[in-house]
Design a protein around this motif. Structure first.
Motif, mmCIF file in Angstrom:
data_model
loop_
_atom_site.group_PDB
_atom_site.id
_atom_site.type_symbol
_atom_site.label_atom_id
_atom_site.label_comp_id
_atom_site.label_asym_id
_atom_site.label_seq_id
_atom_site.Cartn_x
_atom_site.Cartn_y
_atom_site.Cartn_z
ATOM 1 N N UNK A 95 -10.788 3.024 8.716
ATOM 2 C CA UNK A 95 -10.295 2.548 7.421
ATOM 3 C C UNK A 95 -11.176 3.055 6.289
ATOM 4 N N UNK A 133 5.043 0.602 9.516
ATOM 5 C CA UNK A 133 3.625 0.722 9.157
ATOM 6 C C UNK A 133 3.440 0.551 7.651
ATOM 7 N N UNK A 134 4.396 1.103 6.911
ATOM 8 C CA UNK A 134 4.346 0.985 5.459
ATOM 9 C C UNK A 134 4.412 -0.488 5.046
ATOM 10 N N UNK A 192 3.619 -3.017 6.928
ATOM 11 C CA UNK A 192 2.386 -3.663 7.377
ATOM 12 C C UNK A 192 1.243 -3.392 6.402
ATOM 13 N N UNK A 193 1.162 -2.149 5.953
ATOM 14 C CA UNK A 193 0.073 -1.789 5.039
ATOM 15 C C UNK A 193 0.168 -2.603 3.757
ATOM 16 N N UNK A 194 1.388 -2.772 3.278
ATOM 17 C CA UNK A 194 1.561 -3.560 2.056
ATOM 18 C C UNK A 194 1.080 -4.989 2.276
ATOM 19 N N UNK A 195 1.456 -5.541 3.404
ATOM 20 C CA UNK A 195 1.074 -6.912 3.706
ATOM 21 C C UNK A 195 -0.449 -7.048 3.842
ATOM 22 N N UNK A 196 -1.062 -6.108 4.532
ATOM 23 C CA UNK A 196 -2.508 -6.141 4.736
ATOM 24 C C UNK A 196 -3.237 -6.010 3.399
ATOM 25 N N UNK A 197 -2.808 -5.040 2.611
ATOM 26 C CA UNK A 197 -3.467 -4.808 1.327
ATOM 27 C C UNK A 197 -3.327 -6.026 0.422
ATOM 28 N N UNK A 198 -2.150 -6.633 0.413
ATOM 29 C CA UNK A 198 -1.947 -7.811 -0.425
ATOM 30 C C UNK A 198 -2.832 -8.958 0.031
ATOM 31 N N UNK A 199 -2.907 -9.129 1.341
ATOM 32 C CA UNK A 199 -3.761 -10.185 1.894
ATOM 33 C C UNK A 199 -5.206 -10.003 1.436
ATOM 34 N N UNK A 200 -5.707 -8.801 1.587
ATOM 35 C CA UNK A 200 -7.103 -8.533 1.229
ATOM 36 C C UNK A 200 -7.320 -8.696 -0.274
ATOM 37 N N UNK A 201 -6.332 -8.226 -1.035
ATOM 38 C CA UNK A 201 -6.444 -8.297 -2.482
ATOM 39 C C UNK A 201 -6.527 -9.757 -2.934
ATOM 40 N N UNK A 233 -7.495 -12.275 -1.231
ATOM 41 C CA UNK A 233 -8.743 -12.859 -0.762
ATOM 42 C C UNK A 233 -9.907 -12.447 -1.658
ATOM 43 N N UNK A 234 -9.953 -11.185 -2.011
ATOM 44 C CA UNK A 234 -11.062 -10.691 -2.815
ATOM 45 C C UNK A 234 -11.012 -11.278 -4.220
#
Lengths: 154, 154
Positions: free
Chosen positions: A21, A137-138, A140-149, A151-152
């Motif tokens: 990553x 995958x696209x 999933x990536x959106x979901x992952x990025x949103x989750x991290x965003x 959280x941060x």
DNA sequence: GTGCAATATTTGAATGTTCAACATCGTAGG
DNA sequence: CCTACGATGTTGAACATTCAAATATTGCAC
């Protein structure tokens, strides 16, 4: 920081994930910067700033709002806009309603530079990211990025 | 924004994905850099270099191999190692078998600096990434990053 | 109103990154 | 041999980023 009694190291799986990553982030950002610099004479940060201004009401924005939108530090924003002002893509004016503030305006020249740069940039984003990812995958990536965003952003 | 004839723009979905991903990359890298700088006086690039050397046979590596492993440009690697040499974490020696080459060696002091920095860094990676992701997201992220990495490596 | 903390932004210094130019060494062909 | 070319690294200059300090203005408490 004192040595924690119990630091939970990354598992082999986590480490592999993390390194891949992290490397991908660096390579993508580097690739975009190189493409924009070579083809349009601007950095990715400058491009993002032009996009933000072009989408703003009246093609202008307070420095602070611009920085918040782009997740840039105030200092970085200030330096970037000064540089872009030198290139004639932006002008700064004191804010009428708040004497402390400055507003950055997109100039016609800036808009032209953006429009000239956009196609190549979008093609590069496609080439490096979206062309490679399956639809799920696209998603999933959106979901992952949103989750991290989220959280941060705390 | 003007529409170019033959460029396929990003869909609203793709754009949202891209902006979130791109922002996350920036925030994570920035957060790691800040944590390492504050707590250990080193950048993320320096940390990664120390890790790479500590894992290498004999705690040393050719500059080129180091750069390839870390995906750094030769120039960046050279500057980084010069800086770290100044800090006493690394020494450079001419390569015996190839007069053109240089080898970077991890010093005991460098190893100590790495060991002191590692717990805090790992904790930050956990805090920003792994703590937030469900197991299946973690797996998806690995798959996505690997896919992109393979593609970019051509 | 006056004083003062908070807000908005800029500036300068230190450091990091990139690019292009340079130096040096290894090696394959004549 | 020796010459030319590719490979390995380094350097200097330009630009970017960050941090801390400086500046200017506002809003609020009194």
């Amino acid at each position: 920081m004192a040595v924690e009694a119990d630091v939970e190291w990354l598992s082999a799986d986590e480490q592999a994930t993390w390194r891949a990553f992290n490397t991908v982030c660096r390579l993508i950002e580097g690739g975009l910067d190189r493409q924009l610099t070579k083809d349009s004479g601007m950095s990715h940060a400058h491009y993002a700033t032009l996009v933000a201004l072009s989408e703003a009401e009246g093609q202008r924005a307070r420095m602070g709002d611009l920085a918040a939108f782009l997740q840039f530090s105030p200092s970085r924003m200030s330096h970037a806009v000064r540089r872009m002002e030198r290139d004639g893509w932006v002008v700064r004016r004191s804010c009428v309603t708040d004497g402390r503030g400055q507003e950055a305006f997109l100039t016609p020249e800036g808009r032209r530079a953006l429009e000239a740069a956009a196609p190549g940039h979008v093609a590069e984003v496609r080439r490096m990211v979206f062309d490679r990812l399956a639809p799920d995958q696209q998603h999933q990536l959106r979901s992952i990025a949103s989750t991290l965003l989220d959280a941060i952003a705390e």
